[in-house]
Design an enzyme around this catalytic site. Structure first.
Site, PDB file in Angstrom:
ATOM      1  CG  ASP A   1      16.009   0.574   1.064  1.00 46.46           C
ATOM      2  OD1 ASP A   1      15.267   1.452   0.587  1.00 46.46           O
ATOM      3  OD2 ASP A   1      17.047   0.826   1.687  1.00 46.46           O
TER       4      ASP A   1
ATOM      5  CB  CYS B   1       0.965   5.779   7.800  1.00 47.10           C
ATOM      6  SG  CYS B   1       0.916   7.332   6.869  1.00 47.10           S
TER       7      CYS B   1
ATOM      8  N   GLY C   1       7.192  -2.055  -2.702  1.00 42.91           N
ATOM      9  CA  GLY C   1       6.468  -0.801  -2.853  1.00 42.91           C
ATOM     10  C   GLY C   1       7.015   0.042  -3.982  1.00 42.91           C
ATOM     11  NE  ARG C   2       9.754   4.245  -1.237  1.00 39.63           N
ATOM     12  CZ  ARG C   2      10.952   4.673  -0.830  1.00 39.63           C
ATOM     13  NH1 ARG C   2      11.418   5.822  -1.276  1.00 39.63           N
ATOM     14  NH2 ARG C   2      11.655   3.952   0.011  1.00 39.63           N
TER      15      ARG C   2
ATOM     16  N   PRO D   1       0.860  -1.193   0.000  1.00 40.25           N
ATOM     17  CG  PRO D   1       0.154  -0.896   2.214  1.00 40.25           C
ATOM     18  CD  PRO D   1       0.903  -1.856   1.321  1.00 40.25           C
ATOM     19  CG  MET D   2       3.447   2.315  -2.028  1.00 40.93           C
ATOM     20  SD  MET D   2       4.405   2.070  -3.543  1.00 40.93           S
ATOM     21  CE  MET D   2       3.364   0.845  -4.394  1.00 40.93           C
ATOM     22  CD  GLU D   3      -3.119   7.823   1.498  1.00 44.01           C
ATOM     23  OE1 GLU D   3      -3.822   8.837   1.320  1.00 44.01           O
ATOM     24  OE2 GLU D   3      -3.555   6.665   1.397  1.00 44.01           O
TER      25      GLU D   3
END
Length: 328
Positions: free
Chosen positions: A202, A99, A224-225, A8-10
């Site tokens: 990472d 978060c 994620g990223r 999840p990436m707000e």
């Protein structure tokens, strides 16, 4: 084989980007942006807006199972809302204790709760009691607020409260997203709890994934990223694509960007479309230098039709910079 999950990436991985990233394949599941819980029970339309996968079997258009994530600090309200969310048959209900955003933390939510292991336990226990047994309740945590002194206590509190598994982002709240992620701490947490632990933080490449698994001792990894920067990362980890990105893949990336922009037209207000595409390009620049040229070409454009024209020109082999000059 390791399971792979899209994090999840707000403010970044909304429904549309979840759709695009999972459509490439390789993910076993994904988690929604958090749905914020305060002092009311949210109506069904909120979930249909923010997690529209619930209208289609709680799967993305590509078929990836989706878990709804909730964020809040009151056990009672979290439980009531979790029960309503569970009625929509998600593939799980995840609780956000990671978060680092100030707007969330100043109200006692997200990673700030890592200062109170007892409250973590109360929240998870209340949610677990409210959600049908067939729907997993899971939790995502960081290593602490400013240090790791309570990391084991927090993980234990979550597991004993009824969390079926834990995702551990291997940084504290104060670390934000600054490298490095402390994967060795995930190994300590994994050794201390009796539920599965999923490593997070990472993982930007297939090599990072392998190192993360080796250091953390965890088979399963959440990305994620890294997936935003390289939408083929899951496939590289699976061995379905070359482990190292190449310029030859840029045409395929452009196709994903064009598809993303077209899908945004049906999901977000037109005034936000250009900003979303530019934000994604800012991540793609990490993997493909061509993304920097495209970002520069559309930087001052605000009409999605003009941006799409530049992208399509580039897909045809033209220069993004020259495409901009050809616009009326």
């Amino acid at each position: 084989m390791s399971r792979l999950f899209l994090a999840p990436m707000e403010g970044l991985a909304d429904y549309v980007l979840r759709d695009v990233l999972t459509s490439t394949g390789g993910f076993d599941g994904c988690v929604s942006e958090f749905v914020r819980i305060t002092g009311s029970v949210l109506p069904e339309r909120v979930y249909e807006r923010d997690t529209p996968e619930v209208l289609h079997g709680s799967r993305t258009p590509g078929g990836t199972p989706m878990v709804i994530q909730l964020l809040g600090s009151d056990p009672g309200w979290m439980a009531l809302n979790a029960a309503h969310a569970a009625a929509l048959s998600p593939h799980g209900v995840d609780l956000n204790f990671g978060c680092p955003a100030k707007v969330v933390n100043r109200h006692g939510g997200g990673a700030m709760l890592l200062a109170e292991p007892e409250q973590l336990n109360r929240i998870v226990a209340a949610v677990r009691a409210a959600v049908p047994a067939g729907i997993p309740v899971t939790a995502k945590m960081r290593l602490g607020v400013s240090d790791t002194s309570l990391a084991i206590d927090c993980a234990t509190a979550l597991a004993e409260g009824g969390a079926a598994s834990l995702v551990v982002h291997a940084r504290t709240r104060d670390d934000g997203y600054r490298p490095p992620a402390h994967w060795e701490w995930i190994a300590r947490i994994d050794a201390a709890v009796g539920v599965p632990v999923i490593a997070n933080g990472d993982v930007w490449s297939a090599a990072d994934w392998a190192r993360c698994r080796a250091v953390s001792g965890c088979s399963d990894v959440m990305i994620g990223r890294g997936a935003v920067s390289d939408p083929f990362l899951a496939l590289r980890i699976r061995g379905a694509m070359d482990p190292t990105p190449s310029g030859d893949e840029w045409a395929s990336v452009l196709g994903l960007i064009a598809g993303y922009l077209k899908k945004l037209e049906t999901r977000v207000a037109s005034r936000h479309e250009h900003g979303r595409v530019k934000m994604w390009l800012s991540y793609l620049k990490r993997t493909w230098p061509q993304a920097a040229e495209l970002h520069a070409a559309i930087r001052r454009l605000h009409d999605s039709r003009d941006i799409l024209a530049v992208i399509e020109w580039a897909r045809g082999g033209g220069s993004a910079a020259w495409a901009k000059r050809l616009l009326p």
